[in-house]
Design an enzyme around this catalytic site. Structure first.
Site, PDB file in Angstrom:
ATOM      1  N   ARG A 157      45.012  10.516   5.119  1.00 37.51           N
ATOM      2  CA  ARG A 157      43.608  10.881   4.907  1.00 37.51           C
ATOM      3  C   ARG A 157      43.401  11.778   3.683  1.00 37.51           C
ATOM      4  NH1 ARG A 157      44.415   7.506   7.827  1.00 37.51           N
ATOM      5  NH2 ARG A 157      43.656   7.158   9.945  1.00 37.51           N
ATOM      6  N   SER A 204      35.574   9.591  13.438  1.00 38.47           N
ATOM      7  CA  SER A 204      36.511  10.667  13.784  1.00 38.47           C
ATOM      8  C   SER A 204      36.145  11.934  13.017  1.00 38.47           C
ATOM      9  CB  SER A 204      37.942  10.256  13.462  1.00 38.47           C
ATOM     10  OG  SER A 204      38.332   9.161  14.254  1.00 38.47           O
ATOM     11  N   GLU A 274      37.830  15.585   9.114  1.00 40.61           N
ATOM     12  CA  GLU A 274      38.036  14.322   8.407  1.00 40.61           C
ATOM     13  C   GLU A 274      36.736  13.895   7.732  1.00 40.61           C
ATOM     14  OE1 GLU A 274      39.223   9.762   9.604  1.00 40.61           O
ATOM     15  OE2 GLU A 274      40.405  11.400  10.434  1.00 40.61           O
TER      16      GLU A 274
END
Length: 280
Positions: A157, A204, A274
């Site tokens: 990520r 998320s 995130e």
């Protein structure tokens, strides 16, 4: 190029939260993008808004949409260049049409190709960079560059693109033959069953810390179902924060901080967002 003044950003966030942008610009090609980046200041590149929380007051930001840069250029032998504005689901559909394989595990992830490349989006053991061979970006000097994958830093990520605030213009993929339709259907079904898709959310909220799942940590901290204003830690999937109808920007920020503090106090683990947050 289309320019809109005092433009509402509410429709550009899956959380259905957003204020009034100073300017909103839709560019149609790379040259227009370069012109805008040279002329404007305080720019935010907006994709589908699937993971972006936007301040709900007066915004000083100029938002630039690449949605019209949505081409697919199949160069043969599984090599495909894709514009940053293309919806990722359209790329999955194209893979099915051409019998290409490699990204089926990501089926059902909302967002644009550029957005997933920007943050190295992934799911179920697959990341989008697994199939990328090069990325075309605009760098901090407003220069258009194509960078081979081996010359880019990326991890879970995180990408050099995100850290240096470069703009993704296109990505080139290398696919193999053998589209796995059963995998696509499996993960689409799993998402529909396990994610709160019927309520506004940003996907998320937190990255999974190494060796842990954020959802499990949130449950252990007793925070599933936590509510602040119109925001709630989802009862369907605790790593999702949902808008129950009237959530404000501050509600989402407060619940994020409470979850981080609660997990830290319970487990000693620091969660990291995130999602992307546009504060002004």
């Amino acid at each position: 190029m289309k320019l809109y003044k005092n433009h509402s950003m509410k429709e550009y966030s899956n959380m259905k939260i957003g204020g009034i942008a100073k300017e909103f610009i839709e560019v149609e090609d790379k040259n227009e993008l370069l012109d805008v980046l040279k002329e404007k200041e305080n720019i935010f590149i907006i994709g589908n808004g699937t993971n972006t929380l936007i301040f709900d007051g007066e915004l000083e930001t100029t938002f630039v949409s690449l949605k019209a840069i949505d081409y697919i250029d199949d160069k043969g032998e599984g090599v495909v260049e894709v514009g940053a504005g293309l919806d990722f689901s359209s790329l999955i559909d194209y893979m099915a049409e051409k019998n290409y394989t490699g990204l089926e595990n990501l089926a059902g992830i909302p967002g644009s190709v550029g957005g997933l490349v920007f943050m190295n989006g992934g799911a179920h053991g697959t990341e989008i960079f697994d199939r990328i061979i090069s990325v075309e970006i605009v760098d901090e000097n407003n220069e258009l560059r194509r960078i081979e994958k081996e010359n880019l830093k990326f991890s879970y990520r995180v990408t050099e693109i995100k850290e240096k605030k470069w703009v993704v213009v296109s990505a080139t993929f290398k696919f193999e033959e053998g589209y796995l339709s059963e995998v696509v259907e499996k993960y689409k079904l799993k998402r529909s069953e396990n994610h709160p898709l019927n309520e506004p959310n940003l996907g998320s909220t937190f990255k999974n810390p190494e060796g842990y799942f954020s959802a499990r940590l949130i449950i252990e901290a007793g925070l599933q179902g936590k509510k602040i204003g119109g925001a709630e830690v989802s009862m369907v999937h605790p790593n999702f924060i949902v808008n129950k109808g009237e959530a404000k920007f501050k509600d989402i920020l407060e619940i994020i901080e409470e979850v981080k503090a609660g997990v830290k106090n319970k487990t000693g683990i620091q969660l990291e967002e995130e999602i992307i947050i546009v504060r002004k």
